[in-house]
Design a protein around this motif. Structure first.
Motif, mmCIF file in Angstrom:
data_model
loop_
_atom_site.group_PDB
_atom_site.id
_atom_site.type_symbol
_atom_site.label_atom_id
_atom_site.label_comp_id
_atom_site.label_asym_id
_atom_site.label_seq_id
_atom_site.Cartn_x
_atom_site.Cartn_y
_atom_site.Cartn_z
ATOM 1 N N ASP A 62 0.924 -1.632 -0.309
ATOM 2 C CA ASP A 62 0.006 0.285 -0.383
ATOM 3 C C ASP A 62 0.937 0.838 -0.261
ATOM 4 O OD1 ASP A 62 -2.467 -1.491 0.194
ATOM 5 O OD2 ASP A 62 -1.605 -1.371 2.125
ATOM 6 N N ARG A 63 2.151 0.960 -0.025
ATOM 7 C CA ARG A 63 3.150 2.340 0.472
ATOM 8 C C ARG A 63 2.652 3.260 -1.176
ATOM 9 N NH1 ARG A 63 8.712 0.815 -0.164
ATOM 10 N NH2 ARG A 63 7.244 -0.881 -1.480
ATOM 11 N N PHE A 64 2.817 2.669 -1.902
ATOM 12 C CA PHE A 64 2.665 3.873 -3.278
ATOM 13 C C PHE A 64 1.159 4.711 -3.471
ATOM 14 C CE2 PHE A 64 6.362 1.145 -4.220
ATOM 15 C CZ PHE A 64 7.485 2.288 -4.700
ATOM 16 N N ALA A 65 0.401 3.764 -2.986
ATOM 17 C CA ALA A 65 -0.839 4.419 -3.401
ATOM 18 C C ALA A 65 -1.492 5.902 -1.996
ATOM 19 C CB ALA A 65 -1.923 3.612 -2.667
ATOM 20 N N PHE A 66 -0.737 4.993 -1.082
ATOM 21 C CA PHE A 66 -0.768 5.975 0.313
ATOM 22 C C PHE A 66 0.222 7.485 0.143
ATOM 23 C CE2 PHE A 66 0.482 7.415 4.743
ATOM 24 C CZ PHE A 66 -1.113 7.293 5.039
ATOM 25 N N TRP A 67 1.443 6.888 -0.873
ATOM 26 C CA TRP A 67 1.860 8.187 -0.682
ATOM 27 C C TRP A 67 1.292 9.079 -2.297
ATOM 28 C CZ3 TRP A 67 5.272 11.556 -0.544
ATOM 29 C CH2 TRP A 67 6.696 12.386 -1.302
ATOM 30 N N LYS A 68 0.470 8.604 -3.414
ATOM 31 C CA LYS A 68 0.471 9.285 -3.934
ATOM 32 C C LYS A 68 -0.507 10.216 -3.543
ATOM 33 C CE LYS A 68 -1.993 8.716 -8.704
ATOM 34 N NZ LYS A 68 -1.949 7.197 -9.456
ATOM 35 N N ASP A 69 -1.890 8.812 -2.774
ATOM 36 C CA ASP A 69 -3.248 9.468 -2.831
ATOM 37 C C ASP A 69 -3.477 10.380 -1.369
ATOM 38 O OD1 ASP A 69 -4.166 8.273 -5.099
ATOM 39 O OD2 ASP A 69 -4.783 6.525 -3.259
ATOM 40 N N GLU A 70 -2.485 10.424 -0.652
ATOM 41 C CA GLU A 70 -2.966 11.127 1.120
ATOM 42 C C GLU A 70 -1.718 11.776 1.687
ATOM 43 O OE1 GLU A 70 -3.527 11.838 5.087
ATOM 44 O OE2 GLU A 70 -5.563 11.054 2.896
ATOM 45 N N VAL A 71 -0.373 11.280 0.920
ATOM 46 C CA VAL A 71 0.643 12.312 2.073
ATOM 47 C C VAL A 71 1.582 13.515 0.705
ATOM 48 C CG1 VAL A 71 3.274 11.596 2.274
ATOM 49 C CG2 VAL A 71 1.486 9.996 2.868
ATOM 50 N N LYS A 72 1.893 13.136 -0.846
ATOM 51 C CA LYS A 72 2.443 13.680 -1.909
ATOM 52 C C LYS A 72 2.142 15.662 -1.471
ATOM 53 C CE LYS A 72 3.776 13.953 -6.251
ATOM 54 N NZ LYS A 72 3.231 12.828 -7.404
ATOM 55 N N ARG A 73 -0.151 15.134 -1.604
ATOM 56 C CA ARG A 73 -0.032 16.598 -1.755
ATOM 57 C C ARG A 73 -0.551 17.566 0.355
ATOM 58 N NH1 ARG A 73 -6.636 16.266 -2.159
ATOM 59 N NH2 ARG A 73 -6.435 13.772 -0.819
ATOM 60 N N ARG A 74 0.180 16.642 1.162
ATOM 61 C CA ARG A 74 0.227 17.065 2.548
ATOM 62 C C ARG A 74 1.476 16.964 2.675
ATOM 63 N NH1 ARG A 74 -4.419 14.108 1.912
ATOM 64 N NH2 ARG A 74 -6.472 15.546 1.869
ATOM 65 N N LEU A 75 2.925 16.649 1.925
ATOM 66 C CA LEU A 75 4.372 16.822 2.882
ATOM 67 C C LEU A 75 4.582 18.615 2.460
ATOM 68 C CD1 LEU A 75 6.140 14.586 3.272
ATOM 69 C CD2 LEU A 75 7.725 15.365 1.117
ATOM 70 N N ALA A 76 5.213 18.496 4.118
ATOM 71 C CA ALA A 76 5.493 20.012 4.469
ATOM 72 C C ALA A 76 6.908 20.256 4.199
ATOM 73 C CB ALA A 76 5.137 20.304 6.198
#
Length: 114
Positions: A62-76
């Motif tokens: 699930d790492r890549f989907a979590f990165w793409k869908d959740e984290v990428k646009r919210r990464l400080a």
């Protein structure tokens, strides 16, 4: 104490643990988007630290989907003095750091700020 019930009590995080107990791990450096992508491609483990909740270890599949869908646009951006949560969707973001762990190798720790 049952480590499966242990919760995050502070940020920044000072140690990592899993259901078996504390891990031999230490923070090495804050990381940004390019670093996270590189670490994911190299097979790094990802975990979310949110104060008041247990550590949330992201499954390898699930790492890549979590990165793409959740984290990428919210990464400080690393090493900022102040976070303006209104700059991020739903008013929360993640500060990412790389940790070195004896049993897991590189671990991407995402500290959630809300």
């Amino acid at each position: 104490m049952d480590t499966s019930q242990r919760i995050v009590t502070q940020a920044p995080l000072t140690e990592l643990w899993d259901s078996n107990g504390p891990l031999d791990a230490h923070r090495t450096e804050p990381v940004g988007e390019a670093d996270v992508v590189r670490l994911l491609r190299n097979g790094s483990t990802m975990v979310v630290a949110d104060v008041g909740l247990p550590l949330c270890w992201i499954a390898a599949d699930d790492r890549f989907a979590f990165w793409k869908d959740e984290v990428k646009r919210r990464l400080a951006v690393p090493n900022v003095d102040r976070l303006d949560l209104s700059d991020y969707p739903a008013n929360y973001c993640y500060a990412a750091s790389m940790w070195s762990c004896a049993s897991l190798g590189a671990v991407i720790v995402l500290e959630k700020h809300h």
